[in-house]
Design a protein around this motif. Structure first.
Motif, PDB file in Angstrom:
ATOM      1  N   GLY B 234     107.992 -15.894 -25.221  1.00 31.70           N
ATOM      2  CA  GLY B 234     106.920 -15.180 -24.522  1.00 31.70           C
ATOM      3  C   GLY B 234     105.605 -15.931 -24.598  1.00 31.70           C
ATOM      4  O   GLY B 234     104.860 -16.002 -23.613  1.00 31.70           O
ATOM      5  N   SER B 235     105.325 -16.523 -25.747  1.00 33.14           N
ATOM      6  CA  SER B 235     104.067 -17.248 -25.903  1.00 33.14           C
ATOM      7  C   SER B 235     104.023 -18.468 -24.993  1.00 33.14           C
ATOM      8  O   SER B 235     102.967 -18.821 -24.466  1.00 33.14           O
ATOM      9  N   SER B 236     105.171 -19.105 -24.800  1.00 33.21           N
ATOM     10  CA  SER B 236     105.199 -20.239 -23.875  1.00 33.21           C
ATOM     11  C   SER B 236     104.996 -19.764 -22.436  1.00 33.21           C
ATOM     12  O   SER B 236     104.238 -20.376 -21.677  1.00 33.21           O
ATOM     13  N   LEU B 284     102.501  -9.026 -21.290  1.00 32.65           N
ATOM     14  CA  LEU B 284     103.833  -8.773 -21.847  1.00 32.65           C
ATOM     15  C   LEU B 284     104.116  -9.678 -23.050  1.00 32.65           C
ATOM     16  O   LEU B 284     104.818  -9.285 -23.988  1.00 32.65           O
ATOM     17  N   ALA B 285     103.567 -10.878 -23.021  1.00 32.14           N
ATOM     18  CA  ALA B 285     103.742 -11.774 -24.174  1.00 32.14           C
ATOM     19  C   ALA B 285     103.142 -11.158 -25.436  1.00 32.14           C
ATOM     20  O   ALA B 285     103.659 -11.349 -26.537  1.00 32.14           O
ATOM     21  N   ARG B 286     102.049 -10.430 -25.276  1.00 32.45           N
ATOM     22  CA  ARG B 286     101.439  -9.773 -26.441  1.00 32.45           C
ATOM     23  C   ARG B 286     102.402  -8.746 -27.043  1.00 32.45           C
ATOM     24  O   ARG B 286     102.465  -8.582 -28.265  1.00 32.45           O
TER      25      ARG B 286
ATOM     26  N   SER C 294      99.302  -6.127 -30.637  1.00 33.19           N
ATOM     27  CA  SER C 294      99.214  -6.306 -29.186  1.00 33.19           C
ATOM     28  C   SER C 294      97.874  -5.793 -28.660  1.00 33.19           C
ATOM     29  O   SER C 294      97.246  -6.424 -27.808  1.00 33.19           O
ATOM     30  N   ALA C 295      97.450  -4.656 -29.165  1.00 35.44           N
ATOM     31  CA  ALA C 295      96.218  -4.037 -28.652  1.00 35.44           C
ATOM     32  C   ALA C 295      95.001  -4.893 -28.974  1.00 35.44           C
ATOM     33  O   ALA C 295      94.078  -5.004 -28.162  1.00 35.44           O
ATOM     34  N   MET C 296      95.001  -5.506 -30.156  1.00 31.89           N
ATOM     35  CA  MET C 296      93.844  -6.333 -30.503  1.00 31.89           C
ATOM     36  C   MET C 296      93.744  -7.560 -29.612  1.00 31.89           C
ATOM     37  O   MET C 296      92.657  -8.051 -29.343  1.00 31.89           O
ATOM     38  N   GLU C 297      94.879  -8.031 -29.136  1.00 28.00           N
ATOM     39  CA  GLU C 297      94.849  -9.187 -28.233  1.00 28.00           C
ATOM     40  C   GLU C 297      94.360  -8.812 -26.829  1.00 28.00           C
ATOM     41  O   GLU C 297      94.090  -9.696 -26.022  1.00 28.00           O
ATOM     42  N   SER C 310      96.823  -4.215 -18.856  1.00 31.70           N
ATOM     43  CA  SER C 310      97.479  -3.079 -18.205  1.00 31.70           C
ATOM     44  C   SER C 310      98.933  -2.936 -18.626  1.00 31.70           C
ATOM     45  O   SER C 310      99.392  -1.841 -18.980  1.00 31.70           O
ATOM     46  N   SER C 311      99.666  -4.051 -18.615  1.00 34.25           N
ATOM     47  CA  SER C 311     101.080  -3.950 -18.989  1.00 34.25           C
ATOM     48  C   SER C 311     101.221  -3.534 -20.443  1.00 34.25           C
ATOM     49  O   SER C 311     102.103  -2.757 -20.795  1.00 34.25           O
ATOM     50  N   VAL C 312     100.341  -4.047 -21.289  1.00 35.48           N
ATOM     51  CA  VAL C 312     100.388  -3.667 -22.696  1.00 35.48           C
ATOM     52  C   VAL C 312     100.188  -2.159 -22.839  1.00 35.48           C
ATOM     53  O   VAL C 312     100.954  -1.466 -23.528  1.00 35.48           O
TER      54      VAL C 312
END
Lengths: 437, 437, 437, 437
Positions: B234-236, B284-286, C294-297, C310-312
């Motif tokens: 995902g990070s890539s 989504l990567a997050r 994820s939220a912090m990012e 948004s996706s997060v």
């Protein structure tokens, strides 16, 4: 990393002097490559090789002083080298970009760090293997949900650890392959000013592989894999440490961390031997996980690179490797000298008076054709007697008339034979260690 | 996972019906193994095979209804099977523990999920490869720190991506090996009630390897590796997505996400084509990184297992695999139809009037023996004329008398030849793709 | 979130119908604000109010169908509303941007989710308070490092939990304040097309505060605080759950999760009551921590917004709130019916024969002027007798001549009075609960 | 933390000497409390106060040397104090547990660290406020998805930052309240050996509040809140840093990090001014997030405490606070001297020839009663002329006959007035700063 958790073997890889030595190695290898490619005079190389020298803390301090003016670490280093080497130094770095030096030498450091860590893992594995065979037949209560389940042996538990350590080792080996790449491909990776041959020469010389393609930098998914491999290693060590903490609980006390003769507990209470090494390892594993989070965020650099990863790596590069090394050595020592109490294991095993064998009875009855529900009723009512009347489970069973219709006293007694649970240890050990004795 | 981000190919692996089918497969394979080992009658197996059948959503609902009473999912399943199959069903699961079924069938699901993801990766790699060759010589400004550096080609950028995707693929393949293990070793992993031969039979039958040693469960470092491999993937993808977002900026506009003919922007402004797919992938990567954090905390289970990992896996098992699949397909489509604007790339390349070639001049002067500082002065004063007087860099250089003493007009002009930066593309492509055309 | 961990009270906040109802509320409130500001005709509002109606699953499906064409959720919604309301609908959304609707209605949902969570926390706190007072004087062994230390009371342990829950509550309240803001400030937050008065009207109407300044969106540090507050809550619940798991261990068994009369253990073993609820809570806490990452990012959005958050939020918005609600209710029930075994607590307390009182003796001797080292020697040698000779600690002390020179038998016996350790419970309870009985 | 990222103001809080001074303060305050409570002689206190003294690095080294024998840091400290102070020192620590000292002094350090951080935040806020007012009316393109949207002012962007910084400040203040608690409640928190009055005295003396209830330690949700507050602060700084990196891009170049007169770029290219400070801040934010992950895992300590949190805090305590301080000061300087280029902002604003005003035209037409679709068609066809024919948007509109039927040339021209987008800046500034000028 704070000195408390640093071993000199690892932290010395991250000293200023070590860093500048790496840079020197890369620059010299590159110049050699240029000479081979006809891009620089051989005398310049000879000159540089002769005068490059090693780096003392004083040298490092001097380079740092220069950096305060140039605000650029590699330029400061080159300025220092020009002073030291003289005119030939102008051939150093010619056509290269700072990241050529930085990333290639970071690869060297991380590779060497991993080699040390792999050596540490071997020591841990050797200790676990030794203790596993030592306790291959040491019966111990197996617990699921923290509740007594069925017997295992302590060696079986350790065999599982060994197997897990081997997986950790494979991940680390893979991370080593992935990280051990160099790049001398210039400002944006196009080899604009130096041909691939120079990169290939440098890598061959230094024991790296050339990154097949690079931008200004080696791509950071490699480093993220490196740090996640360490985090996974840490998580496994945490698992082992948590187990030891459990086994050392006052009420369980089946094993204890080593303690030295004169060591004073934290109070007057002689029972107060705390599993502080294992607790410490548990905490350090949390740090490794946190570092992995930071490293994964480093992957998405902008365009041909931005420098946001640099600050992260300056910190977690040493921190994660130093901690991993510290953890492994601490855990190795712990395992080498772990005090194991088979008597106490046996005592705990009997705590519920053989009720842990109830599953065997159920199976025996089922195989004899009894309906699952009916068998359950028989076994449970006898098991309950332990709780309600304090009756021994086996005695209760032998006195149960319904059961006696299905099983002879011998068959019932057989269900309590301890060898039953350990009779496949040879298979497990053969699988894990390639040998059963 | 919410339907918006779920593709049926992947989410169907996680349906209730699929889960029960897996359980059935494991139970039947185990019974077959028992029969082979002489532990169960062959007729029982024949009976079970004949009547086990498939699972409809109605069946799944019925099993769930039973679970509301038993509060145990595997027991509910077995109860259902007893009703369906009849008396022979009592041979199913005999001597097994729930985790034998759960972990072995989870391995099947995760393996199949990875197989789908690997297929997706292949599609992405094919798309990236195609576009890389298409743009092998499409000049583009290389940027470090978001600032113009030296020219690259767009194909070079994509070659780097391809190389990174291959590393992701290797990690996924390794995770597949690590996760594709089964265990039929009983309540605490000792094979107390069923010999290793049954486990070996089940694994052979289902395409898994036996876990060399297991407790009640397969060890969770395996699963943690699985989820970190997805997080790294995902990070890539995030990195690629961030690049596209950059290239689509109004001021840059060198590439754009595909958009369909009739597609309406978010307003009346025709320029308003937003890189929403790439932004979505970034988000989504997050999520995948967050899931990896949870998975790493699952490793340190207590003793022979506690069940804390179960809730985590029930959620991130489907969530992480469904998202990874969704991301890959979304990214594959994006790459297949990415709009690339070579004209705009060229325009941006010239934005600073050839100043990006200044490094070449410096090197040329250095190789001709000029001192680094002196060369720098000459080059910089001419570069500054662009800023101060709006003068073209090349013209300024040709008019510089000091420079003319060192270089002929032809040599100066040569420093502006665009082919210079792309002349090693064949090498890079050869390394990355094993072919240069 | 999977149904297994979803309570209808919370998950219904996240249904499609609920979402469209929120959007309707925001749009109608905005139109009302426009009418007040003289920017739209009052009749249009009346019309819209009269015809806007509620949303059935069928309506939601229809809107989704439209979205498949428009590829834009808010436009799909407005198209649906135009069909439903007729010409007056064209006044809806006039001058607004999608994020005005989305962010304001997300604030409503998150606020309501928090209100439900706060109610849940209150239930948990009430249960913990009740049990704390019930066991205010129930002696239990206090343990550090898993090793017996000095006595506490079970109520004291619960008072600490209550205090921690109150801190969690304060954090959640703060997160509620921070998240409950609306914005109707347009495409880039400048109120270009609608004056601040409309935003203020909408917020007043819906029980929100206007974000003092906004870009296209409400800033995401607010949401990150929201999700970290949930993660911290989860970590506290995990702590309580881990404690219960410890207390339910076979060897400790001082407390047990509630179980229903007919509930069947996982096997025939009646002791096999597993702390599965607590283990489940432990796992779910890991998920909440992952979501916080994820939220912090999400905070560092680009410029006036990109849509990566948004996706997060589509995923962790429902997932984190549904899990937090589920965890709290599960934990509340667990605490309400937790089985506590004071007898077993007492038994464990005496496990080491009063050695846990050694610190009191040391202090007594120190206060009488004895040197620390000398006192230590006396106490330790008697404590060791338990281990070496099985001698009772108190008896050993009473027989120690050196000790007898310093302390009378009464003074020695006083050091074993159980009331000693509980005599400040009133103070602690007064501090924590504002009452001591 | 490595020296590169350490400011002396913060790192000195974490020196060995500072730590021992804290311990001394806690021990002396506790002894004073005991004296007040009649539990120790006043002369002992006087003696200790007179002789306790300060700590040099040599003292610290000596204490560490003792620790190598005792393997316990607090005991080593007390041993040192006994040597220094003489017999009266035996009253120090009497009835206390190590964690009484450690946790109370950690609270002092974290509180002081936060006070410094709050001061830093104030400096950042002052800088942002100043620049916000300076650029209150400096028009700049607003961008969503990286694509031009509608105009904002640069001051508006900064007002949003200021508002976000205030939220960060509130969170930090709350974390300060939560962390500034002491405990002198003994080995398991029961005040067994010292009454609450001593704790209250110590806390009053040192400016802390007593933890209402404690186990052996202060509960770790407090510390987790502390570290998440820093992580959230870091995420906001990252957001600002990312914005600056965007604005400094070669193609955008609306702002640049400050650079000193003589500062040399990384090459001969004068345009090569890289936003390295902002990139650095971006990376450091990742570290703070990673530390928060570790801190959240510290919450679930076992029973009355295990010591797993200790290693985590020894590392992230200094690391997180030193980095936060460094980031804030770096960012403050960056903002104080940020180079802003209003001319370039204007140039970018006009890049699309006024098309960014299309929304205004749409609204105007809608308010005049034109159907949304019809209006859209008119506006879009004129906007497209820019792309297709290079025609100026405004000129195209003025020539559009359908449009002219609805709007006068003056009305059309009004839609291009720049003041339109900034006319509510006073409101925004009033809300954010409490003043509009």
């Amino acid at each position: 990393m704070i000195p408390r958790y640093s071993r000199q073997e690892m932290s010395s890889l991250w000293s200023d002097e070590a860093r500048y030595s790496r840079w020197r190695d890369v620059e010299l290898a590159a110049l050699e490559g240029m000479v081979e490619a006809g891009l620089a005079p051989r005398e310049a190389l000879a000159d540089c090789l002769a005068r490059a020298g090693d780096f003392t803390p004083q040298d490092a301090a001097k380079i740092e002083e220069i950096e305060r003016t140039t605000k650029h670490d590699v330029i400061a280093f080159l300025t220092f080298m020009e002073e030291r080497v003289g005119p030939s130094a102008r051939w150093l770095h010619l056509g290269m970009t700072s990241s050529d030096v930085l990333d290639t030498s970071l690869a060297l450091t991380l590779r060497d760090a991993l080699d040390l860590i792999l050596k540490d893992v071997d020591r841990v594995m050797a200790a676990v293997e030794k203790r596993a065979f030592e306790h291959k037949h040491t019966l111990q209560m197996g617990r699921s949900h923290g509740i007594h389940a069925e017997p295992i042996t302590f060696g079986h538990k350790l065999a599982i650890w060994y197997d897990e350590l081997r997986r950790a080792r494979v991940r680390l080996e893979h991370a080593r392959d992935v990280i051990a790449v160099g790049k001398i491909s210039g400002a944006v990776g196009t080899f604009a000013h130096l041909p691939p041959a120079v990169e290939e020469h440098v890598c061959r010389k230094l024991g790296l592989k050339p990154a097949p393609a690079s931008s200004q930098v080696v791509q950071r998914d490699r480093h993220a894999e490196f740090f996640t491999a360490l985090a996974l290693l840490g998580s496994s060590i945490e698992k082992f440490a948590v187990e030891i903490r459990h086994l050392q609980r006052t009420e369980v006390r089946e094993a204890e961390e080593p303690f030295t003769a004169g060591q004073k507990g934290s109070s007057a209470m002689p029972h107060k031997r705390n599993p502080i090494l294992s607790e410490n390892l548990t905490g350090l594993a949390r740090l490794l996980r946190g570092y992995a989070v930071s490293a994964m965020e480093d992957v998405a650099l902008w365009h041909e690179r931005d420098i946001s990863h640099s600050s992260v790596e300056r910190v977690i590069g040493p921190d994660a490797t130093i901690l991993a090394d510290f953890m492994l050595i601490r855990f190795a020592r712990l395992m080498e000298d772990l005090r194991v109490y088979p008597e106490q294991m046996k005592k705990n095993l009997d705590l519920l008076g053989g009720v842990v064998n109830s599953q065997r009875l159920l199976l025996e009855l089922a195989r004899k054709g009894m309906d699952r529900q009916a068998a359950y009723v028989i076994v449970q009512r006898n098991a309950m007697k332990l709780y309600e009347e304090g009756l021994d489970f086996k005695q209760a069973l032998l006195a149960d008339e319904d059961l006696r219709k299905m099983m002879t006293p011998e068959e019932i007694s057989d269900c309590f034979s301890p060898g039953y649970h350990t009779r496949h240890m040879d298979d497990v050990f053969q699988r894990v260690f390639g040998r059963s004795a």
